[in-house]
Design a protein around this motif. Structure first.
Motif, PDB file in Angstrom:
ATOM      1  N   ILE A 174       1.126   6.448  16.258  1.00 61.35           N
ATOM      2  CA  ILE A 174       2.222   6.122  15.343  1.00 61.35           C
ATOM      3  C   ILE A 174       2.934   4.910  15.925  1.00 61.35           C
ATOM      4  N   PRO A 175       2.673   3.711  15.416  1.00 60.76           N
ATOM      5  CA  PRO A 175       3.278   2.505  15.996  1.00 60.76           C
ATOM      6  C   PRO A 175       4.803   2.521  15.865  1.00 60.76           C
ATOM      7  N   ARG A 176       5.475   1.887  16.818  1.00 58.27           N
ATOM      8  CA  ARG A 176       6.933   1.782  16.744  1.00 58.27           C
ATOM      9  C   ARG A 176       7.365   0.891  15.594  1.00 58.27           C
ATOM     10  N   LEU A 177       6.547  -0.103  15.259  1.00 60.44           N
ATOM     11  CA  LEU A 177       6.795  -0.967  14.105  1.00 60.44           C
ATOM     12  C   LEU A 177       5.661  -0.752  13.109  1.00 60.44           C
ATOM     13  N   LEU A 178       6.016  -0.439  11.891  1.00 58.41           N
ATOM     14  CA  LEU A 178       5.011  -0.115  10.880  1.00 58.41           C
ATOM     15  C   LEU A 178       4.788  -1.233   9.874  1.00 58.41           C
ATOM     16  N   SER A 179       5.850  -1.926   9.517  1.00 61.38           N
ATOM     17  CA  SER A 179       5.739  -2.915   8.441  1.00 61.38           C
ATOM     18  C   SER A 179       6.777  -4.008   8.638  1.00 61.38           C
ATOM     19  N   HIS A 180       6.407  -5.224   8.231  1.00 61.61           N
ATOM     20  CA  HIS A 180       7.309  -6.372   8.340  1.00 61.61           C
ATOM     21  C   HIS A 180       7.674  -6.943   6.973  1.00 61.61           C
ATOM     22  N   ALA A 198      10.003   1.298  10.511  1.00 59.86           N
ATOM     23  CA  ALA A 198       9.759   2.050  11.744  1.00 59.86           C
ATOM     24  C   ALA A 198       9.783   3.539  11.404  1.00 59.86           C
ATOM     25  N   PRO A 199       9.125   4.366  12.213  1.00 60.53           N
ATOM     26  CA  PRO A 199       9.089   5.802  11.904  1.00 60.53           C
ATOM     27  C   PRO A 199      10.476   6.438  11.962  1.00 60.53           C
ATOM     28  N   VAL A 200      10.658   7.497  11.169  1.00 54.69           N
ATOM     29  CA  VAL A 200      11.884   8.304  11.181  1.00 54.69           C
ATOM     30  C   VAL A 200      11.461   9.758  11.353  1.00 54.69           C
ATOM     31  N   THR A 201      12.032  10.429  12.341  1.00 51.25           N
ATOM     32  CA  THR A 201      11.653  11.813  12.632  1.00 51.25           C
ATOM     33  C   THR A 201      12.620  12.782  11.953  1.00 51.25           C
ATOM     34  N   HIS A 202      12.062  13.750  11.220  1.00 51.11           N
ATOM     35  CA  HIS A 202      12.852  14.768  10.529  1.00 51.11           C
ATOM     36  C   HIS A 202      12.464  16.150  11.034  1.00 51.11           C
ATOM     37  N   PRO A 207       0.834  -1.205   0.000  1.00 49.88           N
ATOM     38  CA  PRO A 207       0.000   0.000   0.000  1.00 49.88           C
ATOM     39  C   PRO A 207       0.868   1.255   0.000  1.00 49.88           C
ATOM     40  N   THR A 208       0.484   2.231  -0.818  1.00 47.12           N
ATOM     41  CA  THR A 208       1.290   3.437  -0.955  1.00 47.12           C
ATOM     42  C   THR A 208       0.545   4.478  -1.771  1.00 47.12           C
ATOM     43  N   LEU A 209       1.152   5.652  -1.912  1.00 48.54           N
ATOM     44  CA  LEU A 209       0.648   6.708  -2.777  1.00 48.54           C
ATOM     45  C   LEU A 209       1.416   6.665  -4.092  1.00 48.54           C
ATOM     46  N   LEU A 210       0.692   6.426  -5.189  1.00 48.35           N
ATOM     47  CA  LEU A 210       1.238   6.502  -6.536  1.00 48.35           C
ATOM     48  C   LEU A 210       0.653   7.742  -7.210  1.00 48.35           C
ATOM     49  N   LEU A 214      -3.663  11.419  -8.646  1.00 45.12           N
ATOM     50  CA  LEU A 214      -3.207  10.532  -7.578  1.00 45.12           C
ATOM     51  C   LEU A 214      -3.873   9.162  -7.667  1.00 45.12           C
ATOM     52  N   HIS A 215      -3.162   8.159  -7.182  1.00 46.65           N
ATOM     53  CA  HIS A 215      -3.655   6.777  -7.149  1.00 46.65           C
ATOM     54  C   HIS A 215      -3.144   6.174  -5.838  1.00 46.65           C
ATOM     55  N   ILE A 216      -4.055   5.843  -4.937  1.00 48.53           N
ATOM     56  CA  ILE A 216      -3.696   5.358  -3.606  1.00 48.53           C
ATOM     57  C   ILE A 216      -4.053   3.886  -3.480  1.00 48.53           C
ATOM     58  N   ILE A 217      -3.115   3.092  -2.950  1.00 48.72           N
ATOM     59  CA  ILE A 217      -3.357   1.672  -2.669  1.00 48.72           C
ATOM     60  C   ILE A 217      -3.424   1.487  -1.152  1.00 48.72           C
ATOM     61  N   ARG A 218      -4.426   0.750  -0.699  1.00 49.15           N
ATOM     62  CA  ARG A 218      -4.594   0.476   0.735  1.00 49.15           C
ATOM     63  C   ARG A 218      -4.697  -1.031   0.957  1.00 49.15           C
ATOM     64  N   ASP A 219      -4.465  -1.447   2.211  1.00 56.23           N
ATOM     65  CA  ASP A 219      -4.743  -2.837   2.584  1.00 56.23           C
ATOM     66  C   ASP A 219      -5.141  -2.906   4.056  1.00 56.23           C
ATOM     67  N   ASP A 220      -5.605  -4.070   4.477  1.00 54.88           N
ATOM     68  CA  ASP A 220      -6.123  -4.225   5.837  1.00 54.88           C
ATOM     69  C   ASP A 220      -5.042  -4.014   6.892  1.00 54.88           C
ATOM     70  N   ALA A 221      -3.815  -4.480   6.617  1.00 55.31           N
ATOM     71  CA  ALA A 221      -2.745  -4.354   7.599  1.00 55.31           C
ATOM     72  C   ALA A 221      -2.440  -2.884   7.878  1.00 55.31           C
ATOM     73  N   GLU A 222      -2.375  -2.062   6.856  1.00 52.79           N
ATOM     74  CA  GLU A 222      -2.129  -0.638   7.068  1.00 52.79           C
ATOM     75  C   GLU A 222      -3.308   0.014   7.778  1.00 52.79           C
TER      76      GLU A 222
END
Length: 557
Positions: free
Chosen positions: A418-424, A359-363, A216-219, A240-248
Motif C-alpha cells: 500500500i504505497p504512501r502516495l497513491l495518486s497525483h 494517500a491511504p486513510v485507515t478506518h 481509474p475506478t469502480l463504476l 459493475l464497470h471497472i476502469i483501469r490504467d497503467d499508473a494504478e
C-alpha cells in the motif's frame, strides 16, 4: 467572487422547516428514526425460509468479452431479459437481468479507450441504462426519459397523476435558499405522462458510448427509467464497470484473485421464493410508486453480496483489495471487519467513488450509503489459518447485521503493498475558484395531495430547467437533508468541503460522486462542471425517493 460563509442561521432554521414539512406529509422523521435508528425506510419480511449465514460461496461476477475491438473501440452487447436464478439455495427466483445473471456481467475498461455497449431490451417494459459515475456525453448518460422500448410496447391508456408539471418557476434555484416552503404550486399533471421534448426514444436497442476519459475506478450500471428505477434495480438490473490504467497497475496493490468486487444489496423474498417488493403496480407498466408504509424507502431482510445471501470466501493469509459498492435501494451500512475472537481489522481506504485517494486513510468502520463505493485493503496476514473474519453491518440488527465472511485457508507469499502516495492527479479546487454558491434542500413534501420527495420544494419535471451552469465553471453546493439522502451528481466528481459547518469526515476523502447526508445534516461540496455540455441530473440515490420526485435537471452550456 462566490459567497463562502459557513452554515447560516437561516439554513439551520431551514432544518426545522424541512422536518416540519415531513410531519405534514405523514413521513415524520422522528417516528421513522425511532423505528429504524440508523435507516430511512421500512423493512420487508421474507416468507421463504432463509439459509444460515456464511454457508454459500461468494460468487464473482463474470467479465464480459467484447464482440469487437477494432478501430480502438471496445464493443459489447448485453441483452436485458428475464431469467430464473437460484439466489437462495434450492429456491428458484424470477429476475430481470443484464445477460441472464445477477449482478450483470462486469465490463473491464482501460482509461482513454472508448467503450460502446449495445443494449437489447428483451423485457416487458421500457428501460434506460445509466453508467453511474461515468464521464459520459449526455446522449449516453441514461436520462430517465430516453427510453428503449420493448417489442409491441404501447403507452398506458391513462397516465397516473402523481407528479407535477410547471409547478413553479425554478429559475431562482440557481441561487435559492430552498427553505421557503411550497408556495404557488399549481398546474399539476402526471409525471409519467409528462411531455419531454428532448427525450430520445428508441425501440428494442440502443448504443451507449462511454469515452472512458476519466480516472481509474469502480463504476456501476443500472436501470434509470423514470418513476420505476427502484423496482427495476430491485429485480436485478445492476452490474459493475471497472476502469483501469497503467499508473494504478504499477502501484502494487493486491490484484488478480486478491482483488474482489463486492456488490452489497438487500432483498426480500415471498413465500414462493419470488422477489418481494411493495409496488402499487407489479407489472411496472402503469402506476408508479410503492405502498404507503414504504414511501421513505424499501429495506430487505436478506443481505446479498454479488447476488448470494451472506456468502463466505476462502482467502490466503495476505492483503486483499475489496471494491465495495452499496447497490441497495435505501439501506445504509457501517461496515466492520472482525474476527471470531473479537479482534477488529483495519479497513485501509485507497479509493473513493471516483478513484484513488492521494494517500491511504485507515478506518475502523466504514459507513456506506446507497450508490457509494469504497476501495479498501484488508490484511489477513495475522489471522490464524482456519480463522474467520466477518464483515458486519453495525447499523443492522438480527440477520441484517451479517454481511459476508472470509475464512483464512493457508499461508501464502504476498508481494503487494500500500504505497504512501497513491495518486497525483486529484483536483485541487478552492472556494476562491467558485463562480457561484448554491443551496439545495432535500426533504419530504406533497405531490398532488400525496407523498413525495422534493429538491428545493418541488418534485422532478423533465421539461423544466432547474440549474444552468457553464462548462468549466467551479461551484460550491450546500446541501441540507431532513432524513437520510445520498445525493448523486451525474457527469462530475466532487470534493466534500464540510459537514454541519465543520471539516469533512475521514471517509469523505478523495473524489466522490455521491455524498451521504444524515438526518438534519448540511454538507458543502465543490466541483468543476467539465467534460461535456448537455442535460444531466442530480438526485437522491435512495431509489424510492428518486422515483417519487427527488431529482432535478442540470444543464451544462
Amino acid at each position: 467572487m462566490a459567497e463562502t460563509r459557513g452554515i447560516g442561521r437561516r439554513q439551520f432554521l431551514g432544518i426545522g422547516g424541512a422536518l416540519g414539512l415531513t410531519a405534514v406529509t405523514g413521513l415524520t422523521a422522528a417516528a421513522g428514526l425511532a423505528r429504524h435508528p440508523a435507516s430511512t425506510g421500512d423493512q420487508l419480511r421474507s416468507g421463504v425460509p432463509l439459509p444460515p449465514a456464511f454457508q454459500v460461496p461468494l460468487p464473482l461476477p463474470s467479465v464480459l468479452k467484447p464482440v469487437s475491438t477494432s478501430g480502438g473501440v471496445d464493443r459489447y452487447e448485453i441483452t436485458q431479459r428475464e431469467a430464473t436464478l437460484e439466489v437462495l439455495p434450492g429456491v428458484k427466483t424470477p429476475m430481470w437481468t443484464y445477460g441472464g445473471t445477477f449482478p450483470g456481467p462486469t465490463i473491464e475498461a482501460r482509461r482513454g479507450r472508448p467503450v460502446t455497449v449495445t443494449h437489447h431490451n428483451g423485457l416487458p417494459v421500457p428501460t434506460v441504462v445509466h453508467l453511474h459515475g461515468g464521464r459520459t456525453p449526455a446522449a449516453s448518460d441514461g436520462y430517465p426519459t430516453d427510453l428503449v422500448l420493448p417489442k409491441n410496447w404501447r403507452e398506458p391508456a391513462s397516465p397516473i397523476v402523481h407528479g407535477m408539471h410547471g409547478a413553479h418557476d425554478m429559475s431562482g434555484m440557481d441561487h435559492m435558499d430552498g427553505m421557503d416552503g411550497m408556495d404557488g404550486m399549481q398546474g399539476m399533471q402526471g409525471m409519467q405522462g409528462m411531455q419531454d421534448p428532448k427525450a430520445v426514444v428508441t425501440r428494442l436497442t440502443r448504443d451507449y458510448t462511454f469515452p472512458m476519459d476519466q480516472r481509474p475506478t469502480l463504476l456501476w450500471y443500472h436501470d434509470h427509467r423514470m418513476d420505476f428505477t427502484a423496482p427495476a434495480i430491485w429485480r436485478g438490473l445492476a452490474g459493475l464497470h471497472i476502469i483501469r490504467d497503467d499508473a494504478e497497475d504499477s502501484l502494487g496493490l493486491p490484484s488478480g484473485p486478491r482483488e474482489l468486487p463486492l456488490m452489497i444489496a438487500d432483498r426480500a423474498f415471498d413465500d414462493n421464493g419470488n422477489l418481494h417488493y411493495p409496488s402499487l403496480d407489479p407489472t411496472l407498466r402503469d402506476q408508479p410508486g410503492v405502498e404507503e408504509a414504504f414511501h421513505a424507502g424499501v429495506l430487505g431482510d436478506v443481505i446479498l453480496v454479488n447476488g448470494a445471501p451472506w456468502p463466505v470466501h476462502e482467502v490466503d493469509a495476505a492483503r486483499y483489495r475489496l471494491r465495495v459498492l452499496n447497490a441497495s435501494n435505501a439501506r445504509h451500512y457501517d461496515l466492520e471487519a472482525v474476527t471470531d475472537d473479537g479482534h477488529r481489522l483495519d479497513l485501509v481506504q485507497v479509493g473513493a467513488d471516483q478513484g484513488l485517494l492521494a494517500a491511504p486513510v485507515t478506518h475502523r468502520t466504514l459507513p456506506i450509503a446507497p450508490a457509494e463505493r469504497y476501495d479498501v485493503v484488508v490484511d489477513f496476514t495475522k489471522v490464524q489459518v482456519g480463522g474467520r473474519v466477518r464483515i458486519v453491518n453495525r447499523l443492522g440488527s438480527g440477520r441484517t447485521r451479517d454481511v459476508l465472511a472470509f475464512r483464512v485457508a493457508r499461508k501464502a507469499a504476498d508481494h503487494s503493498r500500500i504505497p504512501r502516495l497513491l495518486s497525483h492527479d486529484l483536483p485541487n479546487w478552492r472556494r476562491a475558484d467558485a463562480t457561484r454558491t448554491r443551496d439545495f434542500s432535500f426533504r419530504a413534501g406533497r405531490m398532488h395531495g400525496g407523498h413525495g420527495w422534493l429538491i428545493g420544494g418541488v418534485p422532478f419535471d423533465p421539461a423544466r430547467s432547474d440549474v444552468t451552469t457553464r462548462l468549466g465553471d467551479v461551484e460550491v453546493w450546500r446541501l441540507i437533508a431532513d432524513v437520510h439522502h445520498p445525493v448523486h451528481l451525474h457527469l462530475v466528481g466532487f470534493r466534500v468541503l464540510s459537514r454541519r459547518g465543520r471539516k469533512a469526515l475521514p471517509h469523505d476523502a478523495g473524489l466522490k460522486d455521491t455524498v451521504s447526508l444524515r438526518p438534519g445534516e448540511a454538507a458543502e461540496i465543490i466541483t468543476r462542471f467539465d467534460g461535456y455540455r448537455g442535460r444531466y441530473l442530480f438526485h437522491c440515490h435512495n431509489a424510492e425517493h428518486e422515483d417519487m420526485g427527488m431529482m432535478a435537471n442540470l444543464d451544462i452550456i
